[in-house]
Design a protein around this motif. Structure first.
Motif, PDB file in Angstrom:
ATOM      1  N   HIS A  10      -0.589   0.372   9.415  1.00  0.00           N
ATOM      2  CA  HIS A  10      -1.985  -0.099   9.482  1.00  0.00           C
ATOM      3  C   HIS A  10      -2.669   0.401  10.751  1.00  0.00           C
ATOM      4  CE1 HIS A  10      -5.499  -2.643   9.239  1.00  0.00           C
ATOM      5  NE2 HIS A  10      -5.194  -3.192  10.395  1.00  0.00           N
ATOM      6  N   ARG A  19      -9.780   3.650   5.746  1.00  0.00           N
ATOM      7  CA  ARG A  19      -8.530   3.528   4.990  1.00  0.00           C
ATOM      8  C   ARG A  19      -7.825   2.199   5.249  1.00  0.00           C
ATOM      9  NH1 ARG A  19      -7.666   7.261   0.871  1.00  0.00           N
ATOM     10  NH2 ARG A  19      -9.459   8.628   1.190  1.00  0.00           N
ATOM     11  N   TRP A  71      -6.675  -0.289   2.464  1.00  0.00           N
ATOM     12  CA  TRP A  71      -5.419   0.006   1.782  1.00  0.00           C
ATOM     13  C   TRP A  71      -4.229  -0.499   2.595  1.00  0.00           C
ATOM     14  CZ3 TRP A  71      -6.703   1.017  -2.878  1.00  0.00           C
ATOM     15  CH2 TRP A  71      -7.852   1.762  -3.170  1.00  0.00           C
ATOM     16  N   SER A  72      -4.264  -0.281   3.891  1.00  0.00           N
ATOM     17  CA  SER A  72      -3.127  -0.707   4.719  1.00  0.00           C
ATOM     18  C   SER A  72      -3.069  -2.230   4.830  1.00  0.00           C
ATOM     19  CB  SER A  72      -3.203  -0.062   6.105  1.00  0.00           C
ATOM     20  OG  SER A  72      -4.426  -0.340   6.749  1.00  0.00           O
ATOM     21  N   THR A  94      -4.021  -4.365   2.534  1.00  0.00           N
ATOM     22  CA  THR A  94      -3.495  -4.847   1.257  1.00  0.00           C
ATOM     23  C   THR A  94      -2.007  -4.549   1.145  1.00  0.00           C
ATOM     24  OG1 THR A  94      -5.646  -4.275   0.327  1.00  0.00           O
ATOM     25  CG2 THR A  94      -3.943  -4.930  -1.223  1.00  0.00           C
ATOM     26  N   ALA A  95      -1.570  -3.403   1.687  1.00  0.00           N
ATOM     27  CA  ALA A  95      -0.140  -3.081   1.700  1.00  0.00           C
ATOM     28  C   ALA A  95       0.639  -4.110   2.512  1.00  0.00           C
ATOM     29  CB  ALA A  95       0.074  -1.684   2.274  1.00  0.00           C
ATOM     30  N   LEU A 155       0.020   1.524  -2.110  1.00  0.00           N
ATOM     31  CA  LEU A 155      -1.186   1.299  -1.316  1.00  0.00           C
ATOM     32  C   LEU A 155      -1.111   2.019   0.027  1.00  0.00           C
ATOM     33  CD1 LEU A 155      -1.494  -2.507  -2.074  1.00  0.00           C
ATOM     34  CD2 LEU A 155      -3.138  -0.765  -2.796  1.00  0.00           C
ATOM     35  N   ARG A 213      -2.221   5.649   0.523  1.00  0.00           N
ATOM     36  CA  ARG A 213      -3.642   5.986   0.617  1.00  0.00           C
ATOM     37  C   ARG A 213      -4.102   6.145   2.064  1.00  0.00           C
ATOM     38  NH1 ARG A 213      -6.510   4.888  -4.042  1.00  0.00           N
ATOM     39  NH2 ARG A 213      -8.081   6.174  -2.976  1.00  0.00           N
ATOM     40  N   THR A 269       4.017   7.390  -2.813  1.00  0.00           N
ATOM     41  CA  THR A 269       3.476   7.281  -4.171  1.00  0.00           C
ATOM     42  C   THR A 269       4.596   7.281  -5.204  1.00  0.00           C
ATOM     43  OG1 THR A 269       1.433   8.400  -3.494  1.00  0.00           O
ATOM     44  CG2 THR A 269       1.935   8.341  -5.854  1.00  0.00           C
TER      45      THR A 269
END
Length: 220
Positions: free
Chosen positions: A76, A83, A86-87, A89-90, A153, A156, A172
């Protein structure tokens, strides 16, 4: 291109990636030994583990949960502002993964395995870890399904070529194992595709170790 990070984030990201790689490979080797019947089970993916098997397989898996969570928090810090959704949420999905598998493996190591070793399996029948056919196995599958979402996630975050492209591909690929992990409880043969985790996950974390080693640091 990822953001510059502090020296402490760089060090923590590197070592958490190294530890996640080490623990995942230790698990992979243990799982191979388990499926070959070297740890006292009957061998194959449908055989229940022995107390020795629990120790060999679950000890690195328990530590993997925490090291991977720290690694994703450090990812993150690498993310550019556009971006970070995405981090973030990851991190949420990784936290869910870490809580589920840590609880699962701690119970198996401290409650289930000692009673199995003492021949008291009848006392703990609801907590037995039977592949494809037990409560704790379902919890395990859910945890690793959340991990797959987290890596999908986190991929990304990385938008450049070179190492970032390699990280994006590995992360991925690990994320795309989600249906094979989640549905193996119904279709047992999917475990052979899900077993590609033994390549995609340590590939992801080792690439991350290199990225953190080479990451730009802030001047402050």
């Amino acid at each position: 291109m990822t953001s510059a990070i502090s020296a402490s984030t760089k060090a923590l990201g590197f070592w958490s990636a190294v530890l996640a790689t080490t623990f995942s490979i230790a698990y992979d080797l243990g799982q191979i030994a388990e499926w070959l019947g070297w740890l006292g089970s009957q061998g194959g993916p449908e055989s229940s583990s022995t107390p020795l098997g629990f120790v060999v397989l679950l000890t690195p898996s328990l530590f993997l949960g925490s090291s991977f969570l720290v690694l994703v928090v450090c990812i993150h810090e690498l993310a550019t502002p556009d971006r970070r959704i995405w981090s973030r949420t990851a991190i949420a999905f990784t936290t869910a993964y870490a809580v589920l598998i840590s609880l699962n493996y701690y119970v198996l190591l401290t409650y289930v395995a000692p009673r199995l070793a003492a021949g008291r399996a009848a006392e703990i029948e609801p907590f037995l870890f039977t592949p494809f056919d037990s409560f704790l196995y379902s919890v395990d599958i859910l945890g690793y399904s959340f991990m797959s979402v987290a890596t999908l996630l986190a991929a990304r975050v990385f938008t450049s070529d070179g190492l970032e492209r390699r990280a994006r591909v590995f992360l991925t690929a690990n994320g795309l194992l989600l249906p094979f992990l989640a549905l193996q409880i119904y279709f047992h043969s999917l475990i052979w595709i899900a077993a590609l985790w033994a390549v995609t996950f340590p590939g992801s974390t080792w690439t991350m170790a290199i990225i953190f080693r080479r990451a730009r640091t802030t001047l402050i």
